[in-house]
Scaffold this motif. Sequence first.
Motif, PDB file in Angstrom:
ATOM      1  N   ALA A  20      -1.024 -16.402   6.743  1.00  0.00           N
ATOM      2  CA  ALA A  20      -2.008 -15.956   5.753  1.00  0.00           C
ATOM      3  C   ALA A  20      -2.085 -14.430   5.702  1.00  0.00           C
ATOM      4  N   TYR A  21      -2.003 -13.798   6.856  1.00  0.00           N
ATOM      5  CA  TYR A  21      -2.153 -12.345   6.914  1.00  0.00           C
ATOM      6  C   TYR A  21      -0.949 -11.626   6.305  1.00  0.00           C
ATOM      7  N   THR A  22       0.239 -12.080   6.610  1.00  0.00           N
ATOM      8  CA  THR A  22       1.408 -11.407   6.056  1.00  0.00           C
ATOM      9  C   THR A  22       1.502 -11.599   4.548  1.00  0.00           C
ATOM     10  N   GLU A  23       0.988 -12.725   4.036  1.00  0.00           N
ATOM     11  CA  GLU A  23       0.941 -12.907   2.585  1.00  0.00           C
ATOM     12  C   GLU A  23      -0.034 -11.916   1.957  1.00  0.00           C
ATOM     13  N   PHE A  24      -1.166 -11.699   2.612  1.00  0.00           N
ATOM     14  CA  PHE A  24      -2.135 -10.699   2.154  1.00  0.00           C
ATOM     15  C   PHE A  24      -1.493  -9.305   2.147  1.00  0.00           C
ATOM     16  N   LEU A  25      -0.811  -8.957   3.221  1.00  0.00           N
ATOM     17  CA  LEU A  25      -0.183  -7.636   3.291  1.00  0.00           C
ATOM     18  C   LEU A  25       0.935  -7.497   2.261  1.00  0.00           C
ATOM     19  N   ARG A  26       1.649  -8.581   2.008  1.00  0.00           N
ATOM     20  CA  ARG A  26       2.701  -8.530   0.984  1.00  0.00           C
ATOM     21  C   ARG A  26       2.121  -8.121  -0.371  1.00  0.00           C
ATOM     22  N   LYS A  27       0.969  -8.675  -0.713  1.00  0.00           N
ATOM     23  CA  LYS A  27       0.315  -8.314  -1.971  1.00  0.00           C
ATOM     24  C   LYS A  27      -0.086  -6.832  -1.950  1.00  0.00           C
ATOM     25  N   GLY A  28      -0.604  -6.358  -0.819  1.00  0.00           N
ATOM     26  CA  GLY A  28      -0.993  -4.959  -0.712  1.00  0.00           C
ATOM     27  C   GLY A  28       0.172  -4.009  -0.866  1.00  0.00           C
ATOM     28  N   TRP A  29       1.334  -4.401  -0.346  1.00  0.00           N
ATOM     29  CA  TRP A  29       2.525  -3.558  -0.448  1.00  0.00           C
ATOM     30  C   TRP A  29       2.960  -3.366  -1.903  1.00  0.00           C
ATOM     31  N   GLN A  30       2.592  -4.284  -2.788  1.00  0.00           N
ATOM     32  CA  GLN A  30       2.963  -4.141  -4.196  1.00  0.00           C
ATOM     33  C   GLN A  30       2.320  -2.902  -4.811  1.00  0.00           C
ATOM     34  N   PHE A  31       1.185  -2.495  -4.264  1.00  0.00           N
ATOM     35  CA  PHE A  31       0.461  -1.330  -4.785  1.00  0.00           C
ATOM     36  C   PHE A  31       0.701  -0.096  -3.928  1.00  0.00           C
TER      37      PHE A  31
ATOM     38  N   LEU B 130      -1.044   1.755   2.013  1.00  0.00           N
ATOM     39  CA  LEU B 130      -2.164   2.641   2.344  1.00  0.00           C
ATOM     40  C   LEU B 130      -3.077   2.856   1.145  1.00  0.00           C
ATOM     41  N   ASN B 131      -2.509   2.832  -0.052  1.00  0.00           N
ATOM     42  CA  ASN B 131      -3.342   2.897  -1.249  1.00  0.00           C
ATOM     43  C   ASN B 131      -4.227   1.659  -1.358  1.00  0.00           C
ATOM     44  N   ALA B 132      -3.649   0.493  -1.057  1.00  0.00           N
ATOM     45  CA  ALA B 132      -4.429  -0.745  -1.085  1.00  0.00           C
ATOM     46  C   ALA B 132      -5.547  -0.689  -0.038  1.00  0.00           C
ATOM     47  N   PHE B 133      -5.229  -0.157   1.121  1.00  0.00           N
ATOM     48  CA  PHE B 133      -6.241  -0.009   2.180  1.00  0.00           C
ATOM     49  C   PHE B 133      -7.403   0.859   1.698  1.00  0.00           C
ATOM     50  N   GLN B 134      -7.075   1.979   1.065  1.00  0.00           N
ATOM     51  CA  GLN B 134      -8.133   2.872   0.577  1.00  0.00           C
ATOM     52  C   GLN B 134      -8.959   2.224  -0.532  1.00  0.00           C
ATOM     53  N   GLU B 135      -8.302   1.490  -1.412  1.00  0.00           N
ATOM     54  CA  GLU B 135      -9.033   0.820  -2.492  1.00  0.00           C
ATOM     55  C   GLU B 135     -10.060  -0.164  -1.918  1.00  0.00           C
ATOM     56  N   LEU B 136      -9.666  -0.893  -0.895  1.00  0.00           N
ATOM     57  CA  LEU B 136     -10.573  -1.871  -0.304  1.00  0.00           C
ATOM     58  C   LEU B 136     -11.685  -1.186   0.490  1.00  0.00           C
ATOM     59  N   MET B 137     -11.363  -0.134   1.217  1.00  0.00           N
ATOM     60  CA  MET B 137     -12.392   0.616   1.939  1.00  0.00           C
ATOM     61  C   MET B 137     -13.424   1.167   0.960  1.00  0.00           C
ATOM     62  N   ARG B 138     -12.934   1.676  -0.174  1.00  0.00           N
ATOM     63  CA  ARG B 138     -13.830   2.231  -1.188  1.00  0.00           C
ATOM     64  C   ARG B 138     -14.670   1.137  -1.836  1.00  0.00           C
ATOM     65  N   SER B 139     -14.028   0.037  -2.197  1.00  0.00           N
ATOM     66  CA  SER B 139     -14.722  -1.045  -2.883  1.00  0.00           C
ATOM     67  C   SER B 139     -15.840  -1.639  -2.019  1.00  0.00           C
TER      68      SER B 139
ATOM     69  N   MET C 111      -6.251   0.856  -8.654  1.00  0.00           N
ATOM     70  CA  MET C 111      -5.685  -0.475  -8.495  1.00  0.00           C
ATOM     71  C   MET C 111      -6.124  -1.381  -9.641  1.00  0.00           C
ATOM     72  N   PRO C 112      -5.215  -2.155 -10.211  1.00  0.00           N
ATOM     73  CA  PRO C 112      -5.613  -3.111 -11.253  1.00  0.00           C
ATOM     74  C   PRO C 112      -6.718  -4.033 -10.750  1.00  0.00           C
ATOM     75  N   GLU C 113      -7.718  -4.226 -11.576  1.00  0.00           N
ATOM     76  CA  GLU C 113      -8.887  -4.994 -11.150  1.00  0.00           C
ATOM     77  C   GLU C 113      -8.539  -6.413 -10.682  1.00  0.00           C
ATOM     78  N   PRO C 114      -7.642  -7.138 -11.339  1.00  0.00           N
ATOM     79  CA  PRO C 114      -7.307  -8.483 -10.850  1.00  0.00           C
ATOM     80  C   PRO C 114      -6.747  -8.476  -9.432  1.00  0.00           C
ATOM     81  N   LEU C 115      -5.893  -7.488  -9.132  1.00  0.00           N
ATOM     82  CA  LEU C 115      -5.334  -7.401  -7.780  1.00  0.00           C
ATOM     83  C   LEU C 115      -6.419  -7.053  -6.774  1.00  0.00           C
TER      84      LEU C 115
END
Length: 313
Positions: free
Chosen positions: A248-259, A262-271, A290-294
């Motif tokens: 489950a975790y590596t699938e989550f990280l795979r999605k984050g790598w599309q963006f 570290l950018n995905a990490f910052q988007e989530l920290m901010r959100s 980051m696109p809102e759906p992602l």
Amino acid sequence: MKSCAAERREEADLADFTALRGIVCPVVSPCTSNEGVDYDSLQENLARLLCAPITGFYVCGGTGDGSRLTFAERCRTAELTIAQTRAAGRRTIVHVGQTLQRHALELAEHAMTLGADAVASVPPQGGWSETVAYYTALAAQAPVFIYYIPGLTHVSADYDQLRQLLELPGVAGIKVSDWNIFLIRRIKADYPEKIVYTGLDEMVVPGLLYGADGSIGTWINLLPEFYCKLWTLAQAGRCTELNRLQTAYTEFLRKGWQFGILNAFQELMRSLGYAEKCFRAPAVWQPGSMPEPLLQELLADLDGLNALAASMS
């Protein structure tokens, strides 16, 4: 008369570093609008993370944007973090590298005076003799963790060279952030007394199963309870549950790598309201890009990861 730092160094020589085993969070250094350190957010994040049963904190490393902080900011960040973590009975490792050697030595002395358990550093740029001399000098100031991350530093070492560093007096262990996780197994077999951390979030479960004494990974900031469950399950040898969490975790990280991970990490920290921004210029991420759906999918995945981990008693 001995300095406080020297006394702490001598105490550390006699210390049992097994107390540093477990999940160690490389805490972020949130940005203010002028890219200074938002110390209020720093302390709020520490309070939040202290609610999880993590071992301690790693200060001013890559996740803490240490190389882009001023000397004074690094000192103040260490002061606030160590005061808060010591009050809670947790451990602290302060990263002092990516600066002039004389500043690294000053930061190490400062950290030990404050009550840090150890310091850490990536290797300096230069030849191998300079690397050995650097860690020798640093280990005279404080117990040291070598941070081996060749993909970032472009400083690679063969196994005999790593052995040379690990055998220096005062070296407490190593953090390995490399896709070659067999390195963790080799080091633990040859140096069972050293503390070895796995550093790549994508490889946390394999790293723990290869014998790592714990993890220091960026995403602990967002998933502290999840990482603590990984550690607990790994110590108990519960590989079936670990495999479910890893999948489950590596699938989550795979999605984050599309963006951009570290950018995905910052988007989530901010959100989630933890930090408006984590990494300073020349990092080019723009808040809210980051696109809102992602974003919504990743936020839901965070909840799902925490729920899955919590379901495993």
